[in-house]
Design an enzyme around this catalytic site. Structure first.
Site, mmCIF file in Angstrom:
data_model
loop_
_atom_site.group_PDB
_atom_site.id
_atom_site.type_symbol
_atom_site.label_atom_id
_atom_site.label_comp_id
_atom_site.label_asym_id
_atom_site.label_seq_id
_atom_site.Cartn_x
_atom_site.Cartn_y
_atom_site.Cartn_z
ATOM 1 N N GLU A 134 0.876 -1.163 0.000
ATOM 2 C CA GLU A 134 0.000 0.000 0.000
ATOM 3 C C GLU A 134 0.918 1.218 0.000
ATOM 4 O O GLU A 134 1.787 1.321 0.870
ATOM 5 C CB GLU A 134 -0.881 -0.003 1.266
ATOM 6 C CG GLU A 134 -1.912 1.082 1.177
ATOM 7 C CD GLU A 134 -2.750 1.236 2.440
ATOM 8 O OE1 GLU A 134 -2.730 0.348 3.304
ATOM 9 O OE2 GLU A 134 -3.411 2.283 2.541
ATOM 10 N N ARG A 156 4.712 -12.714 9.908
ATOM 11 C CA ARG A 156 5.477 -11.527 9.554
ATOM 12 C C ARG A 156 6.806 -11.503 10.292
ATOM 13 O O ARG A 156 6.982 -12.125 11.328
ATOM 14 C CB ARG A 156 4.697 -10.238 9.737
ATOM 15 C CG ARG A 156 4.101 -9.961 11.073
ATOM 16 C CD ARG A 156 3.493 -8.546 11.111
ATOM 17 N NE ARG A 156 2.536 -8.277 10.054
ATOM 18 C CZ ARG A 156 2.519 -7.135 9.340
ATOM 19 N NH1 ARG A 156 3.387 -6.179 9.544
ATOM 20 N NH2 ARG A 156 1.618 -6.942 8.420
ATOM 21 N N LYS A 206 4.070 0.934 9.834
ATOM 22 C CA LYS A 206 4.246 2.164 9.063
ATOM 23 C C LYS A 206 3.706 3.369 9.812
ATOM 24 O O LYS A 206 4.224 4.467 9.685
ATOM 25 C CB LYS A 206 3.566 2.026 7.700
ATOM 26 C CG LYS A 206 4.402 1.230 6.724
ATOM 27 C CD LYS A 206 3.848 1.311 5.327
ATOM 28 C CE LYS A 206 2.965 0.141 5.038
ATOM 29 N NZ LYS A 206 2.498 0.079 3.640
HETATM 30 P P1 ATP Z 1 1.247 -1.737 8.234
HETATM 31 O O1 ATP Z 1 2.673 -1.533 8.659
HETATM 32 O O2 ATP Z 1 0.493 -0.476 8.232
HETATM 33 O O3 ATP Z 1 0.578 -2.900 8.892
HETATM 34 P P2 ATP Z 1 1.707 -3.402 5.992
HETATM 35 O O4 ATP Z 1 2.996 -3.765 6.559
HETATM 36 O O5 ATP Z 1 0.606 -4.384 5.927
HETATM 37 O O6 ATP Z 1 1.220 -2.091 6.690
HETATM 38 P P3 ATP Z 1 1.595 -3.276 3.115
HETATM 39 O O7 ATP Z 1 2.037 -2.198 2.212
HETATM 40 O O8 ATP Z 1 0.189 -3.696 3.063
HETATM 41 O O9 ATP Z 1 1.976 -2.797 4.549
HETATM 42 O O10 ATP Z 1 2.531 -4.530 2.913
HETATM 43 C C1 ATP Z 1 2.852 -5.059 1.651
HETATM 44 C C2 ATP Z 1 3.196 -6.511 1.774
HETATM 45 O O11 ATP Z 1 4.275 -6.704 2.651
HETATM 46 C C3 ATP Z 1 2.026 -7.289 2.337
HETATM 47 O O12 ATP Z 1 1.855 -8.442 1.525
HETATM 48 C C4 ATP Z 1 2.444 -7.650 3.714
HETATM 49 O O13 ATP Z 1 1.920 -8.885 4.069
HETATM 50 C C5 ATP Z 1 3.967 -7.681 3.610
HETATM 51 N N1 ATP Z 1 4.551 -7.332 4.898
HETATM 52 C C6 ATP Z 1 4.350 -6.220 5.609
HETATM 53 N N2 ATP Z 1 5.017 -6.253 6.779
HETATM 54 C C7 ATP Z 1 5.681 -7.432 6.812
HETATM 55 C C8 ATP Z 1 6.544 -8.064 7.741
HETATM 56 N N3 ATP Z 1 6.870 -7.473 8.891
HETATM 57 N N4 ATP Z 1 7.033 -9.277 7.429
HETATM 58 C C9 ATP Z 1 6.722 -9.856 6.270
HETATM 59 N N5 ATP Z 1 5.920 -9.322 5.351
HETATM 60 C C10 ATP Z 1 5.393 -8.121 5.599
HETATM 61 MG MG MG Z 2 -1.212 -4.225 4.634
#
Ligand code: ATP
Ligand code: MG
Length: 583
Positions: free
Chosen positions: A60, A285, A295
């Site tokens: 996003e 994650r 974020k």
């Molecule tokens: P927020 O930090 O607001 O929760 P988000 O990390 O979900 O946002 P996105 O831009 O939706 O942010 O993430 C893009 C992709 O990266 C998604 O498929 C998400 O599953 C993956 N992702 C995000 N954070 C992690 C993490 N800590 N470890 C592994 N994958 C991640």
């Molecule tokens: Mg997300």
């Protein structure tokens, strides 16, 4: 407490956090398989997707990417590569309020930097707004969606809880015609923001809350960074995500565990619509000690000026890691070593540091820089003379060659490398003792000069002219080898030394009433003036060096200017002292 057991003697490292999931990585053996690949192998056996593997990375654009995203990028692009498939880049841009082109650009730069290529497959959920709208009309026509006039608060109340079923909305049984009419009027801007939603008609009694007539569209007059003001209704993430995957023909939709409970809903949508049905696979994650990864929290650090932007070298963002001096190979290596799991765990920061050390050890030139200079005068070396000595650029890489380092009568050594009254195991310089200066001579400390306060201002030493490389006494052994620079030829450089941004292993663990900022480490940045060898005057921003015995340093891409380099310390060296002493 954090326990890092580094058993270098046995040729492997253990990264272990007590009280949580123990994580063990043997750096010599990359992970061969994982549960995601096992699922794909099974599909390939049964022919479910005709042996096609098509993944996507779906950020996003509401912030910069961080190390957690790097793991997801490596996984998605890595799997596509491994199976001869493809990986799309898709921006999940369904929330115009928080999204921005600045983020889109940074995300693309970061993925490229990591070494991955989406070729011409750059997509946006917003490209599908029209198709999604058509899909919504299909669901309405099939009696599977309805326009609801409950407020957000009422929807929450009607939803029920984990133990109690929800209640049907009073608007749930509207006719298809009325729903079609109202939804079209929602789109054409007839109703105020927040006054109506389009909801899927699933099951208000479902044990899965996501299935209780979830919202598909909301009315929101907000400017979108791509579609401008064309829309005043926006799809929810849950409505857009699965259909976007389907439209792109994604076979394996890999996401993090929090979406496991959303899978039945995503499955329901594509099944109702009768469109391509990807397989969603969830993994845990990535969490890393001392790092915050949300974020929202990273944005606060930026907005409140706690850090110097998203790419501050203390940030866990990819751009921060890059500026700090991490390499793409080291981040990919880290992602590979942490692997993929179904169970949440926290990885020790030491593993990330280990990965970058290994890469920089192989590629970074060795240079000399004195971080805390103490002047040394070689009393028997002629005044005004400069001798050029040959230094090896990287003993791990013969092709990197040699360079000249100037030796003069006045030098600097590290203040901590001298002790007036040393304890038994101190093998560095002390009154009457000898040490070798790297690539140069053996020197002996003859006299200590102090100022009125008793602080040491200068050492007077003599050198043994026979001990340089190529001289008869070149191999004469002394216990310590020190790095140094010429006081007259060295250049002054700003050096930025970093510590963790948070002082707690889990920055989210706060006392009552306090937020994560209460765990900030007040000493996470130390800016010093160092003296570095003159070869570094024109060092290119982004270039990596090992300052012998002091760590790996990278020329800062923001503050460095030709002639006045600024260095970020990427990481300290481990067991350097032992290594230098062996030479
Ligand atoms: P927020 O930090 O607001 O929760 P988000 O990390 O979900 O946002 P996105 O831009 O939706 O942010 O993430 C893009 C992709 O990266 C998604 O498929 C998400 O599953 C993956 N992702 C995000 N954070 C992690 C993490 N800590 N470890 C592994 N994958 C991640
Ligand atoms: Mg997300």
């Amino acid at each position: 407490m954090l326990h890092i057991i580094l058993s270098a003697l046995r040729g492997r490292d253990l990264f272990h956090i007590s009280g949580r999931v123990a994580f063990m990585a043997n750096p010599e053996t990359p992970v061969q398989t994982n549960f995601v690949k096992q699922i794909i192998n099974e599909h390939n056996k049964t022919g479910r997707f005709a042996n096609r593997v098509h993944t996507r990375f779906p950020p996003e654009p509401n912030g910069y990417l961080h190390i957690g995203h790097a793991k997801s990028i490596c996984l998605n692009f890595g799997i596509a590569q491994e199976y001869g498939g493809q990986c799309n880049l898709r921006f999940d841009d369904t929330n115009p309020v928080k999204e921005d082109v600045e983020y889109v650009d940074s995300i693309k730069e970061d993925i490229r930097w990591l070494g991955f290529d989406w070729e011409d497959r750059e997509y946006y959920a917003s490209d599908y707004f029209e198709t999604l709208y058509e899909y919504a009309l299909t669901l309405i026509r099939d009696g599977k969606a309805f326009v609801c006039e409950l407020t957000a608060e009422e929807i929450r109340q009607y939803r029920g809880t984990l133990t109690e079923p929800g209640k049907n909305s009073p608007y749930r049984d509207r006719s298809v015609e009325e729903n079609l009419d109202l939804f079209q009027r929602m789109r054409s801007g007839e109703f105020p923001d927040g006054s109506r939603t389009l909801r899927a008609k699933v099951d208000m009694a479902s044990p899965n809350l996501n299935m209780r007539d979830p919202v598909m569209y909301r009315i929101l007059r907000a400017h979108h960074h791509r579609t401008g003001d064309a829309w005043c209704i926006y799809p929810t993430y849950d409505w857009a995500h699965g259909q976007s995957d389907s439209i792109e023909g994604i076979t394996h939709s890999i996401c993090t565990l929090e979406f496991e409970d959303h899978r039945p809903l995503y499955d329901w949508y594509v099944d109702q619509l009768g469109i391509h049905h990807p397989q969603q696979i969830e993994f845990a994650r990535l969490n890393v000690t001392y790092l915050v990864m949300s974020k929202r929290k990273l944005l606060r650090l930026v907005q409140e000026g706690i850090v110097d932007g998203w790419d501050d070298p203390r940030m866990p963002t990819i751009s921060g890691l890059r500026r700090r001096g991490f390499t793409p190979a080291s981040v990919r290596d880290f992602a590979e070593r942490v692997g993929v799991a179904k169970k949440e765990s926290t990885i020790d920061m030491a593993l990330l540091e280990h990965c970058v050390r290994e890469d920089l050890n192989a590629h970074a030139w060795r240079v000399m820089g004195v971080l805390d200079p103490l002047k040394v005068v070689i009393t028997n070396f002629p005044e005004g003379e400069t001798e050029q000595l040959e230094a090896v650029n990287n003993p791990e890489d013969e092709s990197s060659g040699v360079r000249s380092v100037p030796f003069t009568r006045e030098l600097y050594i590290e203040r901590e490398d001298f002790m007036e009254d040393p304890p038994g195991k101190f093998f560095r310089l002390a009154p009457g003792r000898e040490v070798r200066l790297r690539y140069a001579y053996i020197i002996k400390c003859e006299e200590v000069i102090k100022d009125a306060d008793g602080s040491i201002t200068e050492l007077r030493c003599t050198y043994d002219a026979e001990t340089r490389s190529g001289m008869p006494q070149a191999n004469r052994k002394v216990k310590g080898t020190l790095h140094w620079v010429s006081a007259t030829e060295a250049i002054e450089a700003e050096v930025r030394l970093y510590d963790q941004l948070f002082s707690k292993e889990d920055p989210g663990d706060t006392d009552e009433g306090l937020d994560f900022l209460s765990n900030l480490n007040p000493d996470s940045l130390q800016v010093i003036r160092a003296m570095v060898e003159p070869s570094l005057a024109e060092a290119m921003p982004g270039k990596h060096f090992q300052f012998e015995r002091k760590g790996y340093f990278t020329v800062d891409t923001r503050y460095s200017k030709p002639g006045t380099p600024v260095f970020n310390r990427t990481v300290t060296l481990r067991d350097t002292w032992a290594k230098v002493n062996k030479q």
